[in-house]
Scaffold this active site. Structure first.
Site, PDB file in Angstrom:
ATOM      1  N   SER A  40       2.538  -0.015   3.261  1.00 31.12           N
ATOM      2  CA  SER A  40       2.808   0.126   1.909  1.00 31.12           C
ATOM      3  C   SER A  40       3.358   1.235   1.268  1.00 31.12           C
ATOM      4  O   SER A  40       3.805   1.309   0.113  1.00 31.12           O
ATOM      5  CB  SER A  40       1.385  -0.226   1.067  1.00 31.12           C
ATOM      6  OG  SER A  40       1.181  -1.827   1.317  1.00 31.12           O
ATOM      7  N   LYS A  77       6.754   1.128  -0.422  1.00 30.66           N
ATOM      8  CA  LYS A  77       6.978   0.585  -1.566  1.00 30.66           C
ATOM      9  C   LYS A  77       7.572   1.817  -2.266  1.00 30.66           C
ATOM     10  O   LYS A  77       8.407   1.393  -3.490  1.00 30.66           O
ATOM     11  CB  LYS A  77       5.723   0.237  -2.130  1.00 30.66           C
ATOM     12  CG  LYS A  77       5.080  -0.829  -1.675  1.00 30.66           C
ATOM     13  CD  LYS A  77       3.906  -1.336  -2.464  1.00 30.66           C
ATOM     14  CE  LYS A  77       3.303  -2.863  -1.957  1.00 30.66           C
ATOM     15  NZ  LYS A  77       2.996  -3.043  -0.594  1.00 30.66           N
ATOM     16  N   SER A 106      -0.752  -2.712  -5.280  1.00 28.30           N
ATOM     17  CA  SER A 106       0.065  -2.479  -3.828  1.00 28.30           C
ATOM     18  C   SER A 106       0.361  -4.039  -3.484  1.00 28.30           C
ATOM     19  O   SER A 106       0.035  -4.478  -2.238  1.00 28.30           O
ATOM     20  CB  SER A 106      -0.770  -1.755  -2.749  1.00 28.30           C
ATOM     21  OG  SER A 106      -0.200  -1.425  -1.470  1.00 28.30           O
ATOM     22  N   THR A 163      -0.611   4.961  -1.089  1.00 30.70           N
ATOM     23  CA  THR A 163      -1.544   4.642   0.084  1.00 30.70           C
ATOM     24  C   THR A 163      -0.735   3.670   0.897  1.00 30.70           C
ATOM     25  O   THR A 163       0.274   2.963   0.421  1.00 30.70           O
ATOM     26  CB  THR A 163      -2.954   4.303  -0.283  1.00 30.70           C
ATOM     27  OG1 THR A 163      -2.822   3.037  -1.031  1.00 30.70           O
ATOM     28  CG2 THR A 163      -3.658   5.348  -0.493  1.00 30.70           C
ATOM     29  N   TRP A 167      -1.510   0.594   4.379  1.00 28.76           N
ATOM     30  CA  TRP A 167      -2.222   0.064   5.432  1.00 28.76           C
ATOM     31  C   TRP A 167      -1.727  -0.727   6.441  1.00 28.76           C
ATOM     32  O   TRP A 167      -1.229  -1.778   6.217  1.00 28.76           O
ATOM     33  CB  TRP A 167      -3.438  -0.553   4.732  1.00 28.76           C
ATOM     34  CG  TRP A 167      -4.448  -1.526   5.665  1.00 28.76           C
ATOM     35  CD1 TRP A 167      -4.514  -1.252   7.132  1.00 28.76           C
ATOM     36  CD2 TRP A 167      -5.347  -2.615   5.239  1.00 28.76           C
ATOM     37  NE1 TRP A 167      -5.678  -2.214   7.694  1.00 28.76           N
ATOM     38  CE2 TRP A 167      -6.000  -2.727   6.526  1.00 28.76           C
ATOM     39  CE3 TRP A 167      -5.589  -2.941   3.958  1.00 28.76           C
ATOM     40  CZ2 TRP A 167      -7.116  -3.626   6.416  1.00 28.76           C
ATOM     41  CZ3 TRP A 167      -6.607  -3.981   4.300  1.00 28.76           C
ATOM     42  CH2 TRP A 167      -7.384  -4.160   5.144  1.00 28.76           C
TER      43      TRP A 167
END
Length: 272
Positions: free
Chosen positions: A66, A69, A114, A205, A207
């Protein structure tokens, strides 16, 4: 002539290799205390100095998850796939892993949540050709997106290192990317996290659950007075349920031990 060509080649490639990495014992101690494997890099955009922990891992490319993004938003705005960060995009109506993703929203809200489905819709609107052109223009990681436009940052083949993350974010923070300045401004706006006395923190952040163990990312930058510092962290997450919050705790502790984020803060944390 051969010597001239060699000199020219070295000069041309110098920005990619000139940055020495200074290992910080203080950051190493933070990772050791947390008993966590990973890396942290801080890039001083003025001196082009790299400081942190685990230089070899910091230069190892992995799936961005992410954190992409940020780039996805920039390419979407610059290509006209979305008019602005508040234009509402559909999530598709399918059940999602998180209830917060089960709604239509603009990029401002989607990057906070997210939301994978919103950013997959944005990627499809951009299209494979424009996406590839945008990533090449950014010189983003290995610049490989394969043939599927809506998951290459989640499962590969796109990969980027922590050092590369920090260095390209410095260009975004300074509005130095070859994209419209308004698009860069809007992206900076939606990744602003918190501020304190004399500093402002931006970040995103990520993942990566395609690799085992899973890998957690946190990337961004700190504006402190006239100075700009960008950073990137990635850590192994063998137990995601408990490891996800450690991206921020270890990351912020690393920033603080390097002299950033002093003073009280007004925070709005985004954690997926």
């Amino acid at each position: 002539m051969r010597r001239f060509l060699l000199t020219a080649a070295l000069l041309f490639t110098a920005p990619a290799i000139a940055n020495d990495f200074e290992e910080s014992p203080e950051v190493a101690a933070i990772f050791a205390k947390a008993d966590i494997s990973g890396t942290f890099v801080l890039y001083d955009a003025t001196t082009e100095r790299l400081t942190g922990f685990a230089a070899e891992r910091a230069r190892t490319r992995i799936i961005p998850a992410s954190t992409f993004k940020i780039a996805n938003s920039l390419i979407g705005l610059s290509s006209g796939a979305v008019a602005n960060v508040d234009e509402v995009l559909p999530y598709g109506g399918q059940p999602q892993p998180f209830k917060a993703w089960e709604q239509d929203m603009g990029l401002r809200e989607a990057i906070r949540a997210s939301s994978v489905p919103i950013y997959q819709e944005l990627a499809r609107r951009i299209g494979l050709q424009r996406m590839q052109e945008g990533i090449r223009t950014l010189a983003y990681g290995n610049q490989e997106i394969g043939t599927r436009v809506d998951d290459f940052w989640l499962v590969g083949p796109l990969k980027i290192s922590a050092v590369e993350q920090a260095q390209w974010l410095a260009r975004l923070a300074r509005s130095e990317l070859p994209f419209p300045s308004e698009a860069q401004r809007q992206v900076r706006e939606i990744v602003r996290l918190e501020s304190g006395q004399g500093w402002t923190l931006y970040g995103k952040t990520g993942w990566n659950n395609s690799d085992q163990p899973n890998i957690g990312w946190w990337v961004g930058w700190v504006e402190q007075g006239e100075h700009l510092y960008t950073f990137a962290l990635n850590i192994d997450m063998p137990a995601p349920a408990t490891d996800l919050p450690r991206r921020l705790t270890v990351g912020k502790a690393s920033l603080r031990t390097l002299g950033l984020l002093d003073g009280s803060a007004q925070a709005e944390e985004r954690t997926r």
